[in-house]
Scaffold this active site. Structure first.
Site, mmCIF file in Angstrom:
data_model
loop_
_atom_site.group_PDB
_atom_site.id
_atom_site.type_symbol
_atom_site.label_atom_id
_atom_site.label_comp_id
_atom_site.label_asym_id
_atom_site.label_seq_id
_atom_site.Cartn_x
_atom_site.Cartn_y
_atom_site.Cartn_z
ATOM 1 N N LYS A 23 -9.160 -0.355 25.940
ATOM 2 C CA LYS A 23 -10.136 -0.703 24.899
ATOM 3 C C LYS A 23 -10.997 0.506 24.552
ATOM 4 C CE LYS A 23 -14.327 -2.654 25.934
ATOM 5 N NZ LYS A 23 -15.437 -2.047 25.216
ATOM 6 N N ASN A 24 -11.529 1.157 25.590
ATOM 7 C CA ASN A 24 -12.498 2.230 25.348
ATOM 8 C C ASN A 24 -11.859 3.468 24.736
ATOM 9 O OD1 ASN A 24 -14.480 0.591 26.231
ATOM 10 N ND2 ASN A 24 -14.781 1.598 28.217
ATOM 11 N N ARG A 93 -21.455 -1.816 19.921
ATOM 12 C CA ARG A 93 -22.098 -0.501 20.003
ATOM 13 C C ARG A 93 -21.137 0.642 19.702
ATOM 14 N NH1 ARG A 93 -26.173 2.388 22.552
ATOM 15 N NH2 ARG A 93 -24.837 3.696 23.805
ATOM 16 N N CYS A 117 -32.589 -0.181 18.276
ATOM 17 C CA CYS A 117 -32.287 1.197 18.664
ATOM 18 C C CYS A 117 -32.750 2.176 17.591
ATOM 19 C CB CYS A 117 -30.775 1.323 18.842
ATOM 20 S SG CYS A 117 -30.334 2.304 20.220
ATOM 21 N N ARG A 122 -33.567 5.775 24.287
ATOM 22 C CA ARG A 122 -32.731 6.231 25.401
ATOM 23 C C ARG A 122 -31.238 6.171 25.086
ATOM 24 N NH1 ARG A 122 -31.457 4.855 30.635
ATOM 25 N NH2 ARG A 122 -30.791 6.986 30.869
ATOM 26 N N ASP A 306 -17.731 0.087 35.033
ATOM 27 C CA ASP A 306 -17.049 -1.061 34.433
ATOM 28 C C ASP A 306 -16.250 -1.882 35.448
ATOM 29 O OD1 ASP A 306 -18.122 -0.391 32.029
ATOM 30 O OD2 ASP A 306 -16.279 0.349 31.116
ATOM 31 N N ARG A 398 -13.786 -9.835 24.173
ATOM 32 C CA ARG A 398 -14.040 -8.509 23.592
ATOM 33 C C ARG A 398 -13.140 -7.456 24.211
ATOM 34 N NH1 ARG A 398 -19.338 -6.404 24.817
ATOM 35 N NH2 ARG A 398 -18.237 -4.626 23.981
HETATM 36 C C1 UD1 Z 1 -18.773 3.887 27.489
HETATM 37 C C2 UD1 Z 1 -17.915 2.664 27.612
HETATM 38 C C3 UD1 Z 1 -18.511 1.659 28.613
HETATM 39 C C4 UD1 Z 1 -18.773 2.348 29.945
HETATM 40 C C5 UD1 Z 1 -19.608 3.605 29.744
HETATM 41 C C6 UD1 Z 1 -19.788 4.402 31.016
HETATM 42 C C7 UD1 Z 1 -16.955 2.470 25.402
HETATM 43 C C8 UD1 Z 1 -16.837 1.682 24.165
HETATM 44 N N1 UD1 Z 1 -17.788 2.024 26.321
HETATM 45 O O1 UD1 Z 1 -20.022 3.458 26.932
HETATM 46 O O2 UD1 Z 1 -17.566 0.611 28.792
HETATM 47 O O3 UD1 Z 1 -19.482 1.458 30.786
HETATM 48 O O4 UD1 Z 1 -18.962 4.475 28.787
HETATM 49 O O5 UD1 Z 1 -18.571 4.705 31.577
HETATM 50 O O6 UD1 Z 1 -16.303 3.473 25.577
HETATM 51 N N2 UD1 Z 1 -27.260 7.191 27.468
HETATM 52 C C9 UD1 Z 1 -28.461 7.719 27.053
HETATM 53 N N3 UD1 Z 1 -28.511 8.314 25.838
HETATM 54 C C10 UD1 Z 1 -27.415 8.437 25.025
HETATM 55 C C11 UD1 Z 1 -26.189 7.904 25.465
HETATM 56 C C12 UD1 Z 1 -26.155 7.274 26.702
HETATM 57 O O7 UD1 Z 1 -29.449 7.641 27.738
HETATM 58 O O8 UD1 Z 1 -27.524 8.992 23.924
HETATM 59 C C13 UD1 Z 1 -27.214 6.510 28.781
HETATM 60 C C14 UD1 Z 1 -26.884 5.029 28.607
HETATM 61 O O9 UD1 Z 1 -28.042 4.294 28.378
HETATM 62 C C15 UD1 Z 1 -26.241 4.713 29.945
HETATM 63 C C16 UD1 Z 1 -25.528 6.010 30.313
HETATM 64 O O10 UD1 Z 1 -26.136 7.032 29.531
HETATM 65 O O11 UD1 Z 1 -27.226 4.438 30.890
HETATM 66 C C17 UD1 Z 1 -24.027 5.991 30.083
HETATM 67 O O12 UD1 Z 1 -23.765 5.804 28.717
HETATM 68 P P1 UD1 Z 1 -22.448 6.379 27.998
HETATM 69 O O13 UD1 Z 1 -21.669 7.222 28.950
HETATM 70 O O14 UD1 Z 1 -22.868 6.992 26.716
HETATM 71 O O15 UD1 Z 1 -21.666 5.043 27.733
HETATM 72 P P2 UD1 Z 1 -21.067 4.522 26.365
HETATM 73 O O16 UD1 Z 1 -20.331 5.624 25.683
HETATM 74 O O17 UD1 Z 1 -22.077 3.763 25.596
#
Ligand code: UD1
Length: 420
Positions: A23-24, A93, A117, A122, A306, A398
């Site tokens: 999925k990701n 998201r 957001c 964050r 995950d 999902r």
């Molecule tokens: C992706 C995956 C999700 C997985 C996550 C971590 C998809 C669609 N989703 O989510 O399933 O759990 O990676 O492996 O691919 N953060 C910030 N600022 C930012 C971006 C992120 O603070 O601009 C923080 C987030 O709040 C979170 C952490 O960083 O606490 C990890 O987020 P991120 O690695 O960006 O995850 P996603 O890409 O949203």
């Protein structure tokens, strides 16, 4: 009213199950088709709700999509909009991953912000600050974020404060068309990042170092459509490995790379399971008690957040005390409260969960709090005495294709029924 998943616990699980494409990965590969005008084909695409939403977003932008058997051919030559609508974006998201591709294709993007957001908040701050380093300017208006590149995109050395998966992906997809060289330092190393980088290279991008903490990108101006096969879903695979561990096995999980699950496999072995792999087949079985575990989630190659909820289920019936530490998301223990309702003994303090193993869980009506938490509650039902009813199944839809059918094919007593 949604559907319910009913589970009758205590069945022995054995057999084989095939996982879908990740999925990701698939969601980002779909977004990446925007980059090159024309018809790109993505294979091994899971048939799940998030993919349907992403397809709708692409269609709203003007793309035409032919849907085959786990295959999407996306024609982006008709794309005539760079605005993603709130009605769809608030459902998922991952729509934020349109930002990089739209910037490369049009030099601008207008993305609805997920609820609550704002720039600098964050959750998306790293996406914005890293793109700003390439010359992108952001303005928020009426819940939409307008991204423009008044002087074009220019390569830069960008150090990510945290190896965010989404920020790394957006930065890659924008910098491939920037003038000059970009270095992404402290980049995310997830297999899905590598999958996306490989597809971008097939489209003409020059990327090196994907899968390592330093990704080097040389900007180019020409991209062409491609055909790409989505990497197997390591999280779906990990979920079925836990099912096999709970249900005894042997269970063969087919279609994911064992190397992508190295730590999850090690944890299962330490918990008393036999796990072996050959090619893309991972086999799990267990004869003795489950042993407790010490699990810390971390960015890849650390233990995946995950899979945290699914492993927590195994810990609830382990012979001893387990400690789980969630380092990636601040608040990811929602499923734990439902597990407590099933008789689990879990204490949460800050980012730590202390799980004291109990001899058995007891079936109860529970609510799926989110995608992975929901899948985990169904797993808990497999080892609970009596019937467990999981509601809010739309969360599970999902990310899991035919979850109920796949578990049933292993011998689980699981059915999906409409909520009365
Ligand atoms: C992706 C995956 C999700 C997985 C996550 C971590 C998809 C669609 N989703 O989510 O399933 O759990 O990676 O492996 O691919 N953060 C910030 N600022 C930012 C971006 C992120 O603070 O601009 C923080 C987030 O709040 C979170 C952490 O960083 O606490 C990890 O987020 P991120 O690695 O960006 O995850 P996603 O890409 O949203």
């Amino acid at each position: 009213m949604g559907d319910l998943i009913k589970v009758e616990g205590g069945k022995h699980l054995t057999g084989s199950v095939r996982v879908e494409g990740a999925k990701n990965s698939a969601l980002k590969l779909m977004a990446a088709t925007i980059i090159a005008s024309g018809r790109s084909t993505i294979q091994n695409v899971p048939d799940i709700a998030d993919v349907h939403v992403m397809a709708e977003v692409l269609e709203v932008l003007g793309a035409k999509i032919d849907k085959g058997d786990h295959e999407l051919t996306i024609d982006t030559s008709t794309l005539d909009s760079f605005t993603t609508p709130y009605e769809l974006v608030h459902k998922m998201r991952a729509s934020i991953s349109m930002l990089g591709p739209l910037l490369t294709r049009f030099g601008r993007a207008c993305i609805a912000l997920p609820g609550g957001c704002q720039i600098g908040s964050r959750k998306l701050d790293l996406h914005f600050s890293s793109l700003e380093a390439l010359g992108v300017e952001f303005e928020t208006e009426h819940g939409y974020i307008n991204a423009t590149t008044p002087d074009g995109l220019t390569g830069a050395f960008v150090t990510l404060e945290f190896p965010s998966v989404g920020a790394t992906e957006n930065l890659m997809m924008a910098s491939i068309s920037a003038d000059g060289h970009t270095t992404i330092d402290n980049a995310a190393r997830e297999p899905e990042i590598v999958d996306l980088a490989n597809m971008l290279c097939e489209m003409g991008a020059h990327i090196e170092g994907q899968g390592s903490p330093t990704i080097e990108i040389e900007g180019v101006k020409e991209f062409h459509p491609c055909t790409h096969r989505t990497v197997g879903d390591r999280i779906e695979a990990g979920t079925f490995l836990v099912a096999g561990a709970l249900g005894g096995g042997p269970v063969d999980v087919i279609g994911a790379q064992p190397a992508h699950l190295a730590l999850a496999i090690t944890k299962l072995q330490r918990m008393g399971c036999e796990v072996s792999s050959k090619g893309d087949v991972i086999t799990v079985s267990r004869t003795g008690d489950l042993l407790p575990a010490d699990i810390q989630t971390l960015p890849h190659p650390g233990f995946p957040t995950d899979l945290q909820a699914q492993f927590m289920v195994a810990c609830t019936i382990a012979n001893g005390n387990s400690i789980i530490t969630e380092n990636v998301f601040e608040n990811r223990y929602a499923a734990a409260w439902e597990l407590v309702r099933m008789g689990a003994d879990i204490r949460i303090e800050m980012q730590h969960a202390l799980v004291r193993g109990v001899p058995r869980l007891s079936g109860a009506p529970v609510e799926s709090p989110d995608l992975r938490g929901g899948a985990a509650l169904v797993l808990a039902g497999l080892v609970a005495e009596g019937e467990t009813t999981v509601s809010n199944v739309h969360h599970i839809d999902r990310g899991y294709e035919n979850y109920v059918e796949k578990l049933r094919s292993l011998g689980a007593s699981v059915t999906r029924v409409p909520e009365e």
